[in-house]
Write an enzyme that holds these catalytic residues in place. Structure first.
Site, PDB file in Angstrom:
ATOM      1  N   LYS A   1       0.843  -1.218   0.000  1.00 60.03           N
ATOM      2  CA  LYS A   1       0.000   0.000   0.000  1.00 60.03           C
ATOM      3  C   LYS A   1       0.870   1.257   0.000  1.00 60.03           C
ATOM      4  O   LYS A   1       0.642   2.173  -0.786  1.00 60.03           O
ATOM      5  CB  LYS A   1      -0.925   0.010   1.241  1.00 60.03           C
ATOM      6  CG  LYS A   1      -1.823  -1.218   1.330  1.00 60.03           C
ATOM      7  CD  LYS A   1      -2.736  -1.162   2.539  1.00 60.03           C
ATOM      8  CE  LYS A   1      -2.017  -1.174   3.880  1.00 60.03           C
ATOM      9  NZ  LYS A   1      -1.281  -2.431   4.172  1.00 60.03           N
TER      10      LYS A   1
ATOM     11  N   ARG B   1      -9.641   0.308   9.233  1.00 59.28           N
ATOM     12  CA  ARG B   1      -9.161  -1.023   9.610  1.00 59.28           C
ATOM     13  C   ARG B   1     -10.196  -1.815  10.377  1.00 59.28           C
ATOM     14  O   ARG B   1      -9.942  -2.952  10.765  1.00 59.28           O
ATOM     15  CB  ARG B   1      -7.937  -0.871  10.492  1.00 59.28           C
ATOM     16  CG  ARG B   1      -6.632  -0.863   9.708  1.00 59.28           C
ATOM     17  CD  ARG B   1      -5.516  -0.628  10.702  1.00 59.28           C
ATOM     18  NE  ARG B   1      -4.329  -1.350  10.383  1.00 59.28           N
ATOM     19  CZ  ARG B   1      -3.324  -0.871   9.671  1.00 59.28           C
ATOM     20  NH1 ARG B   1      -3.398   0.312   9.130  1.00 59.28           N
ATOM     21  NH2 ARG B   1      -2.243  -1.598   9.486  1.00 59.28           N
TER      22      ARG B   1
ATOM     23  N   ARG C   1      11.737  -5.923   5.011  1.00 61.46           N
ATOM     24  CA  ARG C   1      11.700  -4.467   4.807  1.00 61.46           C
ATOM     25  C   ARG C   1      12.740  -3.778   5.697  1.00 61.46           C
ATOM     26  O   ARG C   1      12.935  -4.132   6.851  1.00 61.46           O
ATOM     27  CB  ARG C   1      10.313  -3.917   5.151  1.00 61.46           C
ATOM     28  CG  ARG C   1      10.267  -2.390   5.101  1.00 61.46           C
ATOM     29  CD  ARG C   1       8.873  -1.825   5.133  1.00 61.46           C
ATOM     30  NE  ARG C   1       8.054  -2.371   6.183  1.00 61.46           N
ATOM     31  CZ  ARG C   1       6.745  -2.199   6.267  1.00 61.46           C
ATOM     32  NH1 ARG C   1       6.115  -1.522   5.326  1.00 61.46           N
ATOM     33  NH2 ARG C   1       6.067  -2.726   7.260  1.00 61.46           N
TER      34      ARG C   1
ATOM     35  N   ARG D   1      11.869  -1.930  11.089  1.00 61.04           N
ATOM     36  CA  ARG D   1      10.771  -1.435  11.922  1.00 61.04           C
ATOM     37  C   ARG D   1      10.522  -2.436  13.048  1.00 61.04           C
ATOM     38  O   ARG D   1      10.571  -3.644  12.816  1.00 61.04           O
ATOM     39  CB  ARG D   1       9.499  -1.329  11.063  1.00 61.04           C
ATOM     40  CG  ARG D   1       9.076   0.082  10.747  1.00 61.04           C
ATOM     41  CD  ARG D   1       8.019   0.166   9.681  1.00 61.04           C
ATOM     42  NE  ARG D   1       6.725  -0.418  10.028  1.00 61.04           N
ATOM     43  CZ  ARG D   1       5.629  -0.295   9.289  1.00 61.04           C
ATOM     44  NH1 ARG D   1       5.663   0.408   8.165  1.00 61.04           N
ATOM     45  NH2 ARG D   1       4.498  -0.858   9.650  1.00 61.04           N
TER      46      ARG D   1
ATOM     47  N   ARG E   1       0.182  -9.094  13.502  1.00 59.43           N
ATOM     48  CA  ARG E   1      -0.479  -8.083  12.661  1.00 59.43           C
ATOM     49  C   ARG E   1      -1.379  -8.744  11.624  1.00 59.43           C
ATOM     50  O   ARG E   1      -2.465  -8.242  11.324  1.00 59.43           O
ATOM     51  CB  ARG E   1       0.575  -7.217  11.947  1.00 59.43           C
ATOM     52  CG  ARG E   1       1.248  -6.228  12.886  1.00 59.43           C
ATOM     53  CD  ARG E   1       2.521  -5.677  12.286  1.00 59.43           C
ATOM     54  NE  ARG E   1       2.306  -4.900  11.087  1.00 59.43           N
ATOM     55  CZ  ARG E   1       3.265  -4.608  10.211  1.00 59.43           C
ATOM     56  NH1 ARG E   1       4.499  -5.034  10.411  1.00 59.43           N
ATOM     57  NH2 ARG E   1       2.995  -3.888   9.148  1.00 59.43           N
TER      58      ARG E   1
HETATM   59  P1  AP5 Z   1       4.897  -1.580   1.805  1.00 62.03           P
HETATM   60  O1  AP5 Z   1       4.556  -0.813   0.581  1.00 62.03           O
HETATM   61  O2  AP5 Z   1       5.614  -0.848   2.884  1.00 62.03           O
HETATM   62  O3  AP5 Z   1       3.596  -2.345   2.335  1.00 62.03           O
HETATM   63  P2  AP5 Z   1       2.355  -1.794   3.143  1.00 62.03           P
HETATM   64  O4  AP5 Z   1       1.147  -2.491   2.600  1.00 62.03           O
HETATM   65  O5  AP5 Z   1       2.314  -0.299   3.151  1.00 62.03           O
HETATM   66  O6  AP5 Z   1       2.721  -2.398   4.561  1.00 62.03           O
HETATM   67  P3  AP5 Z   1       2.679  -1.763   5.993  1.00 62.03           P
HETATM   68  O7  AP5 Z   1       3.411  -2.712   6.880  1.00 62.03           O
HETATM   69  O8  AP5 Z   1       3.180  -0.356   6.008  1.00 62.03           O
HETATM   70  O9  AP5 Z   1       1.154  -1.806   6.250  1.00 62.03           O
HETATM   71  P4  AP5 Z   1       0.436  -1.905   7.566  1.00 62.03           P
HETATM   72  O10 AP5 Z   1      -0.944  -1.681   7.118  1.00 62.03           O
HETATM   73  O11 AP5 Z   1       0.642  -3.104   8.392  1.00 62.03           O
HETATM   74  O12 AP5 Z   1       1.181  -0.805   8.450  1.00 62.03           O
HETATM   75  P5  AP5 Z   1       0.805   0.690   8.811  1.00 62.03           P
HETATM   76  O13 AP5 Z   1       2.040   1.452   8.709  1.00 62.03           O
HETATM   77  O14 AP5 Z   1      -0.416   1.136   8.112  1.00 62.03           O
HETATM   78  O15 AP5 Z   1       5.776  -2.852   1.354  1.00 62.03           O
HETATM   79  C1  AP5 Z   1       6.306  -3.737   2.301  1.00 62.03           C
HETATM   80  C2  AP5 Z   1       7.705  -4.203   1.841  1.00 62.03           C
HETATM   81  O16 AP5 Z   1       7.596  -4.930   0.623  1.00 62.03           O
HETATM   82  C3  AP5 Z   1       8.696  -3.061   1.544  1.00 62.03           C
HETATM   83  O17 AP5 Z   1       9.983  -3.460   1.932  1.00 62.03           O
HETATM   84  C4  AP5 Z   1       8.636  -2.882   0.024  1.00 62.03           C
HETATM   85  O18 AP5 Z   1       9.875  -2.434  -0.493  1.00 62.03           O
HETATM   86  C5  AP5 Z   1       8.321  -4.307  -0.424  1.00 62.03           C
HETATM   87  N1  AP5 Z   1       7.456  -4.353  -1.602  1.00 62.03           N
HETATM   88  C6  AP5 Z   1       6.333  -3.618  -1.820  1.00 62.03           C
HETATM   89  N2  AP5 Z   1       5.768  -3.956  -2.995  1.00 62.03           N
HETATM   90  C7  AP5 Z   1       6.550  -4.960  -3.504  1.00 62.03           C
HETATM   91  C8  AP5 Z   1       6.486  -5.738  -4.698  1.00 62.03           C
HETATM   92  N3  AP5 Z   1       5.509  -5.565  -5.603  1.00 62.03           N
HETATM   93  N4  AP5 Z   1       7.447  -6.678  -4.904  1.00 62.03           N
HETATM   94  C9  AP5 Z   1       8.459  -6.860  -3.982  1.00 62.03           C
HETATM   95  N5  AP5 Z   1       8.583  -6.131  -2.857  1.00 62.03           N
HETATM   96  C10 AP5 Z   1       7.631  -5.200  -2.620  1.00 62.03           C
HETATM   97  O19 AP5 Z   1       0.379   0.496  10.368  1.00 62.03           O
HETATM   98  C11 AP5 Z   1       1.318   0.193  11.357  1.00 62.03           C
HETATM   99  C12 AP5 Z   1       0.599   0.135  12.713  1.00 62.03           C
HETATM  100  O20 AP5 Z   1      -0.009   1.417  13.000  1.00 62.03           O
HETATM  101  C13 AP5 Z   1      -0.563  -0.855  12.826  1.00 62.03           C
HETATM  102  O21 AP5 Z   1      -0.114  -2.165  13.163  1.00 62.03           O
HETATM  103  C14 AP5 Z   1      -1.385  -0.212  13.958  1.00 62.03           C
HETATM  104  O22 AP5 Z   1      -0.816  -0.458  15.213  1.00 62.03           O
HETATM  105  C15 AP5 Z   1      -1.266   1.278  13.657  1.00 62.03           C
HETATM  106  N6  AP5 Z   1      -2.342   1.795  12.778  1.00 62.03           N
HETATM  107  C16 AP5 Z   1      -2.201   2.322  11.532  1.00 62.03           C
HETATM  108  N7  AP5 Z   1      -3.389   2.669  11.025  1.00 62.03           N
HETATM  109  C17 AP5 Z   1      -4.312   2.343  11.971  1.00 62.03           C
HETATM  110  C18 AP5 Z   1      -5.731   2.425  12.023  1.00 62.03           C
HETATM  111  N8  AP5 Z   1      -6.438   2.905  10.978  1.00 62.03           N
HETATM  112  N9  AP5 Z   1      -6.357   1.997  13.130  1.00 62.03           N
HETATM  113  C19 AP5 Z   1      -5.678   1.505  14.184  1.00 62.03           C
HETATM  114  N10 AP5 Z   1      -4.338   1.379  14.194  1.00 62.03           N
HETATM  115  C20 AP5 Z   1      -3.649   1.797  13.090  1.00 62.03           C
END
Ligand code: AP5
Length: 206
Positions: A16, A87, A121, A150, A161
């Site tokens: 994402k 979420r 990552r 991270r 997660r």
């Molecule tokens: P990346 O693009 O970073 O993936 P992502 O889907 O953004 O993953 P996140 O871990 O950031 O999502 P998340 O939803 O768990 O975390 P968030 O930060 O929102 O890609 C991942 C890796 O793969 C990278 O190394 C990239 O280079 C690689 N990659 C990407 N595409 C690729 C491809 N096509 N091929 C190969 N490699 C690839 O949330 C973190 C925490 O915040 C949550 O756990 C929670 O505690 C809190 N939080 C956030 N939002 C909320 C909410 N709305 N409500 C409650 N808590 C929340």
């Protein structure tokens, strides 16, 4: 260029953040990421404790805290790509009242790929840029040496997660699917290929 309102849904590690950045560049939009906003305010005191305590355990931060973060971010954005929210079904309701959406994408990626992407990552603490030990390492040795993992990308937290996602966020996907709004996109393969699938869906519609 229309000010698109784009929602990117998908499990942790679906890409994402990676795709949101590309879409923002392509269509001149703001990136609204609740994950990034919470990471920037990890030690903010709230009546529930700090966001850090929830995030490092792989749990959801309480809605009251996240909703405020979202509201502030949306106030400052015309066109945007939203990632990390909603979420759970209560957040869906909050979002419905706060804004309208032009595109709701779901990035579909298999579980083992998710674990591999997340545990591999690495983040540059100076720029916030994401890399991957296998798929995308920086050429600059100085940057390579300062990369960190991270806290929530360690394997046990990653598995937690993914469980939190299945329990809380899969019903969100189902909600948009049942409403006929969900555009399902294959999130496997190279980032450029996934990006092309997304832009094809947007351009076909424009
Ligand atoms: P990346 O693009 O970073 O993936 P992502 O889907 O953004 O993953 P996140 O871990 O950031 O999502 P998340 O939803 O768990 O975390 P968030 O930060 O929102 O890609 C991942 C890796 O793969 C990278 O190394 C990239 O280079 C690689 N990659 C990407 N595409 C690729 C491809 N096509 N091929 C190969 N490699 C690839 O949330 C973190 C925490 O915040 C949550 O756990 C929670 O505690 C809190 N939080 C956030 N939002 C909320 C909410 N709305 N409500 C409650 N808590 C929340």
């Amino acid at each position: 260029m229309a000010d698109h309102h784009i929602l990117l849904l998908g499990p942790p590690g679906a890409g994402k953040g990676t795709q949101a950045k590309k879409l923002c560049e392509e269509y001149d939009l703001d990136h609204v990421s609740t994950g990034d906003a919470l990471r920037a305010n990890k030690d903010m005191e709230t009546e529930y404790g700090t966001p850090r305590s929830f995030m490092e355990a792989g749990e959801l931060v309480p809605d009251e805290v996240v909703n405020e973060v979202l509201e502030t971010a949306l106030e400052n954005a015309d066109g945007y790509v939203l990632d990390g929210y909603p979420r759970n079904l209560d957040q869906v309701e909050f979002l419905d009242d706060a804004t309208d959406l032009d595109y709701v994408f779901f990035l579909d990626v298999g579980r083992e790929t998710l674990v591999e992407r997340l545990t591999g990552r690495r983040v540059d603490p100076e720029t916030g840029e994401n890399y991957h030990v296998k798929f995308d390492m920086p050429e600059d040795e100085e940057v390579r040496e300062r990369l960190v993992q991270r806290d929530d990308d360690e394997e046990d937290v990653v598995r937690e997660r993914l469980e939190v996602y299945e329990e809380n966020t899969e019903p969100v996907i189902e909600h948009y699917r049942e409403g006929g709004d969900l555009i399902e996109v294959d999130g496997e393969g190279a980032p450029e290929d996934v990006f092309e699938r997304l832009t094809d869906a947007i351009e076909d519609d424009d």
